[in-house]
Design a protein around this motif. Structure first.
Motif, PDB file in Angstrom:
ATOM      1  N   UNK A   1       0.822  -1.207   0.000  1.00 28.67           N
ATOM      2  CA  UNK A   1       0.000   0.000   0.000  1.00 28.67           C
ATOM      3  C   UNK A   1       0.859   1.261   0.000  1.00 28.67           C
ATOM      4  N   UNK A   2       2.079   1.162   0.518  1.00 35.20           N
ATOM      5  CA  UNK A   2       2.985   2.303   0.468  1.00 35.20           C
ATOM      6  C   UNK A   2       3.299   2.713  -0.955  1.00 35.20           C
ATOM      7  N   UNK A   3       3.754   1.739  -1.767  1.00 28.66           N
ATOM      8  CA  UNK A   3       4.102   2.106  -3.143  1.00 28.66           C
ATOM      9  C   UNK A   3       2.871   2.329  -4.019  1.00 28.66           C
ATOM     10  N   UNK A   4       1.775   1.613  -3.728  1.00 32.87           N
ATOM     11  CA  UNK A   4       0.541   1.865  -4.494  1.00 32.87           C
ATOM     12  C   UNK A   4       0.057   3.296  -4.265  1.00 32.87           C
TER      13      UNK A   4
ATOM     14  N   UNK B   1      -5.603   0.619   2.716  1.00 32.17           N
ATOM     15  CA  UNK B   1      -6.047   1.280   1.485  1.00 32.17           C
ATOM     16  C   UNK B   1      -6.697   2.622   1.812  1.00 32.17           C
ATOM     17  N   UNK B   2      -7.558   2.625   2.813  1.00 34.48           N
ATOM     18  CA  UNK B   2      -8.280   3.854   3.142  1.00 34.48           C
ATOM     19  C   UNK B   2      -7.352   4.917   3.722  1.00 34.48           C
ATOM     20  N   UNK B   3      -6.332   4.505   4.437  1.00 33.71           N
ATOM     21  CA  UNK B   3      -5.360   5.473   4.943  1.00 33.71           C
ATOM     22  C   UNK B   3      -4.639   6.157   3.790  1.00 33.71           C
ATOM     23  N   UNK B   4      -4.269   5.381   2.756  1.00 32.24           N
ATOM     24  CA  UNK B   4      -3.615   5.972   1.584  1.00 32.24           C
ATOM     25  C   UNK B   4      -4.582   6.878   0.829  1.00 32.24           C
ATOM     26  N   UNK B   5      -5.832   6.444   0.704  1.00 35.21           N
ATOM     27  CA  UNK B   5      -6.820   7.263  -0.007  1.00 35.21           C
ATOM     28  C   UNK B   5      -7.102   8.565   0.737  1.00 35.21           C
ATOM     29  N   UNK B   6      -7.084   8.507   2.062  1.00 37.87           N
ATOM     30  CA  UNK B   6      -7.262   9.732   2.845  1.00 37.87           C
ATOM     31  C   UNK B   6      -6.111  10.703   2.624  1.00 37.87           C
ATOM     32  N   UNK B   7      -4.997  10.169   2.124  1.00 36.02           N
ATOM     33  CA  UNK B   7      -3.812  10.990   1.864  1.00 36.02           C
ATOM     34  C   UNK B   7      -3.664  11.323   0.376  1.00 36.02           C
ATOM     35  N   UNK B   8      -4.777  11.187  -0.379  1.00 35.32           N
ATOM     36  CA  UNK B   8      -4.776  11.636  -1.767  1.00 35.32           C
ATOM     37  C   UNK B   8      -4.619  10.572  -2.824  1.00 35.32           C
ATOM     38  N   UNK B   9      -4.525   9.291  -2.421  1.00 39.38           N
ATOM     39  CA  UNK B   9      -4.404   8.218  -3.413  1.00 39.38           C
ATOM     40  C   UNK B   9      -5.786   7.804  -3.925  1.00 39.38           C
ATOM     41  N   UNK B  10      -5.787   7.015  -4.978  1.00 37.26           N
ATOM     42  CA  UNK B  10      -7.029   6.446  -5.523  1.00 37.26           C
ATOM     43  C   UNK B  10      -6.813   4.952  -5.705  1.00 37.26           C
ATOM     44  N   UNK B  11      -6.992   4.205  -4.617  1.00 39.37           N
ATOM     45  CA  UNK B  11      -6.834   2.753  -4.633  1.00 39.37           C
ATOM     46  C   UNK B  11      -8.217   2.134  -4.468  1.00 39.37           C
ATOM     47  N   UNK B  12      -8.512   1.128  -5.273  1.00 37.59           N
ATOM     48  CA  UNK B  12      -9.825   0.492  -5.266  1.00 37.59           C
ATOM     49  C   UNK B  12      -9.657  -1.008  -5.062  1.00 37.59           C
ATOM     50  N   UNK B  13     -10.416  -1.562  -4.138  1.00 31.73           N
ATOM     51  CA  UNK B  13     -10.370  -2.998  -3.869  1.00 31.73           C
ATOM     52  C   UNK B  13     -11.375  -3.724  -4.733  1.00 31.73           C
ATOM     53  N   UNK B  14     -10.923  -4.786  -5.414  1.00 28.49           N
ATOM     54  CA  UNK B  14     -11.837  -5.641  -6.166  1.00 28.49           C
ATOM     55  C   UNK B  14     -12.289  -6.778  -5.254  1.00 28.49           C
ATOM     56  N   UNK B  15     -13.596  -6.917  -5.076  1.00 28.80           N
ATOM     57  CA  UNK B  15     -14.136  -7.946  -4.199  1.00 28.80           C
ATOM     58  C   UNK B  15     -15.005  -8.912  -4.990  1.00 28.80           C
ATOM     59  N   UNK B  16     -15.062 -10.142  -4.501  1.00 24.30           N
ATOM     60  CA  UNK B  16     -15.951 -11.155  -5.068  1.00 24.30           C
ATOM     61  C   UNK B  16     -17.097 -11.376  -4.098  1.00 24.30           C
ATOM     62  N   UNK B  17     -18.290 -11.630  -4.619  1.00 22.11           N
ATOM     63  CA  UNK B  17     -19.464 -11.763  -3.759  1.00 22.11           C
ATOM     64  C   UNK B  17     -19.746 -13.197  -3.329  1.00 22.11           C
TER      65      UNK B  17
END
Length: 584
Positions: free
Chosen positions: A249-252, A284-300
């Motif tokens: 998540x650091x480099x992403x 992921x959310x910590x990085x997004x709170x810092x300006x990133x745009x990371x999206x998790x792909x989930x299966x149902x």
């Protein structure tokens, strides 16, 4: 002359935006939606959708049709489940760029990672390309039932640049990384929707080697992300074991902030991952709170395998007696399996784990005897099974061992019985943890693996499962509102990849639609077909309830049967909604 090409009359419209459903008409002209609501005027064809749902066509962003798309126009099984757009080239595997002497190597990589028969790929693909832009040109030649878009795959890029130096643990030079970046930039400028890589030891070539990218450094990955940034668009997609020392998540986060591009990863619940799913999401959310745009792909639903005697995997593959008959034709195998003496001998044997890689030994042991995690697939199988439906519970109730119960189960239906083993997403014995995730804007419904794992799964049916299980039939835990479910599978997946022209029922959008008898929606029983080139096998699953699927204004499927229409093409880069004046 009629005002429209097609009018769908009186349907219950779920428009893909999440808005409340409403009753109305949809008019189509020149492949686009022209009017929605009360449509006046006539059409060359009218379709009565009274009592039926009308939804956008489904957008599946995680598939592996990279080879199949070069020869197959029907694009089953995804097209059987309301899908009108697929994105392939995921997990770092694909077939371009391809040096002439690396064809067999790339096939072995895809066969090992995605369980697509190598013989089928070898016979089906014509290899009339070398560079990635040439691969896109080859894809563009063949019309299909669906639109296809693709990533530039890390494995192919590394193999092209490093050649024979591409070995597990290979460290590319700065010049190598620069060359990889240029290939990715060229591919994205030519129309690729992004770049993909794999960083999990579960992904191995047919020779058992971890795939390129598994040991790549953050510097290499970020450099490739910058190449996409120079091209101006693209999604960076990844599957990973999420080892703490890798600081994924650091480099992403760094890459996304620097390039402004989205990064997306496969987010699955697993007892084997060093970083639990909850921690992945919070990171992921910590990085997004810092300006990133990371999206998790989930299966149902639980991600795992469907086991059968003729499948790629079953619990007895490592028994010596099975190994003796493993290469025989099916009829001869079946004769042995139905012989009581053969059965008695096989069940008395120990599994031979001597050739199993240590990284996956735990998984193999679950396959060979984890009866508490394996479930009998009844005709009306519920993919959220309870503990009393496990092989262990049913064997105990029948007064036999788990081994014997599983053996007999596989022999049912003339040797075509199935066992379901959800390896991922089922650590709790239910799917409750997905309720909050599927309601979040930083996740998308994904991971169908359409076209892949031909002998082990058929999650290409995921959109149908979503409607049947999560929206209508789920008995354990909460359900999903139909409006939200359709938005998740249409607008949300499309927008992640910049496909702004689809996933919504509104004027100017592509006329990609489904007409669905919601009460009749039902997954069919899986079966193994041997219809790939060279007689390659694949696990297939159909569905009831799709009255019609429409792609670009043309009806491609009626009541689950292909009409022969092939309006689908190649997607090159992000797409915008057409400016359309409403026809009068």
């Amino acid at each position: 002359m009629p005002a429209f090409d097609l009018i769908i009359r009186g349907g219950t419209i779920v428009d893909g935006t999440g808005a409340q459903r409403f009753t109305g008409d949809v008019a189509i002209k020149d492949g686009l939606i022209a009017q929605v609501g009360e449509v006046r005027g006539d059409a060359a064809e009218e379709f009565d959708a009274t009592g039926l749902l009308v939804t956008p066509g489904f957008v599946d962003v995680h598939t592996h049709y990279d080879g199949q798309a070069t020869w197959d126009q029907e694009m089953a099984p995804s097209s059987w489940h309301g899908v009108t757009t697929v994105v392939m080239g995921n997990c770092g595997v694909g077939f371009a760029p391809a040096a002439p002497d690396r064809h067999e190597w790339l096939i072995g990589l895809m066969e090992g990672v995605e369980d697509i028969p190598g013989t089928a790929l070898a016979e089906g693909m014509k290899w009339d390309w070398e560079t990635f832009p040439e691969y896109l040109d080859a894809l563009e030649k063949l019309p299909r039932t669906v639109d296809v878009g693709t990533h530039v795959p890390h494995g192919a890029v590394r193999a092209y640049v490093l050649g024979d130096r591409e070995q597990p643990g290979a460290i590319p030079t700065d010049e190598d990384i620069d060359a990889m970046g240029k290939i990715v930039e060229e591919g994205v400028r030519a129309g690729a929707l992004g770049f993909s890589t794999s960083r999990t030891v579960l992904h191995r070539s047919v020779d058992g080697e971890v795939v390129p990218g598994t040991t790549a450094t953050a510097d290499e990955l970020v450099a490739i992300g910058r190449a996409m940034g120079r091209a101006g668009h693209g999604v960076f997609e990844m599957a990973s074991d999420m080892m703490r020392e890798w600081d994924e998540f650091g480099w992403m986060g760094k890459m996304s902030r620097e390039t402004g591009l989205p990064v997306t990863f496969a987010a699955l619940q697993s007892i084997a991952k060093e970083l639990p799913l909850e921690e992945q999401i919070s990171s992921m959310r910590a990085e997004n709170d810092n300006g990133a745009n990371i999206v998790a792909q989930i299966a149902l639903r639980g991600n795992g395998i469907v086991m059968a005697w003729q499948g790629t995997v079953h619990p007895f593959r490592l028994k010596p007696s099975w190994q003796e008959i493993a290469e025989l034709p099916w009829e001869q195998q079946k004769a042995n399996l139905f012989d009581p003496e053969f059965k008695k001998r096989l069940l008395a044997e120990e599994h031979d784990f001597s050739e199993v890689n240590k990284d996956i030994i735990g998984l193999i042991m679950v396959v060979c005897g984890g009866w508490n995690m394996q479930y009998e697939m009844d005709p009306d199988f519920d993919y959220e099974p309870q503990a009393d439906e496990s092989i262990m519970a049913r064997a105990a109730a029948a007064g036999v061992s788990g081994d014997e119960y599983a053996y007999d189960l596989l022999c049912r239906d003339d040797g075509k019985g199935f066992i379901y083993l959800p390896i991922l997403n089922y650590a709790d014995g239910n799917l409750d943890f997905l309720e909050a995730l599927q309601a979040s804007d930083d996740t998308v419904n994904s991971l169908s693996d359409g076209g892949a794992h031909c002998g082990t799964i058929c999650d290409a049916a995921s959109p149908t499962f979503m409607l049947q299980h999560w929206v209508r039939d789920r008995k354990r835990g909460g359900k999903i509102a139909i409006e939200h479910a359709i938005k998740r599978q249409c607008q949300d997946t499309a927008r992640l990849y910049g496909l702004e022209d689809r996933g919504v029922i509104a004027p100017g959008y592509l006329a990609d639609l489904n007409v669905i008898d919601f009460d009749a929606i039902k997954l069919g029983k899986p079966w193994l077909a041997f219809d790939l080139p060279a007689g390659g096998k694949r696990l297939l699953q159909k569905a009831e309830g799709y009255v019609a699927t429409i792609k670009g204004g043309e009806v491609t499927f009626r009541n689950g049967e292909w009409t022969g229409a092939t309006p689908g093409g190649l997607i090159r880069g992000p797409q915008q909604v057409a400016m359309l004046e409403a026809a009068e």
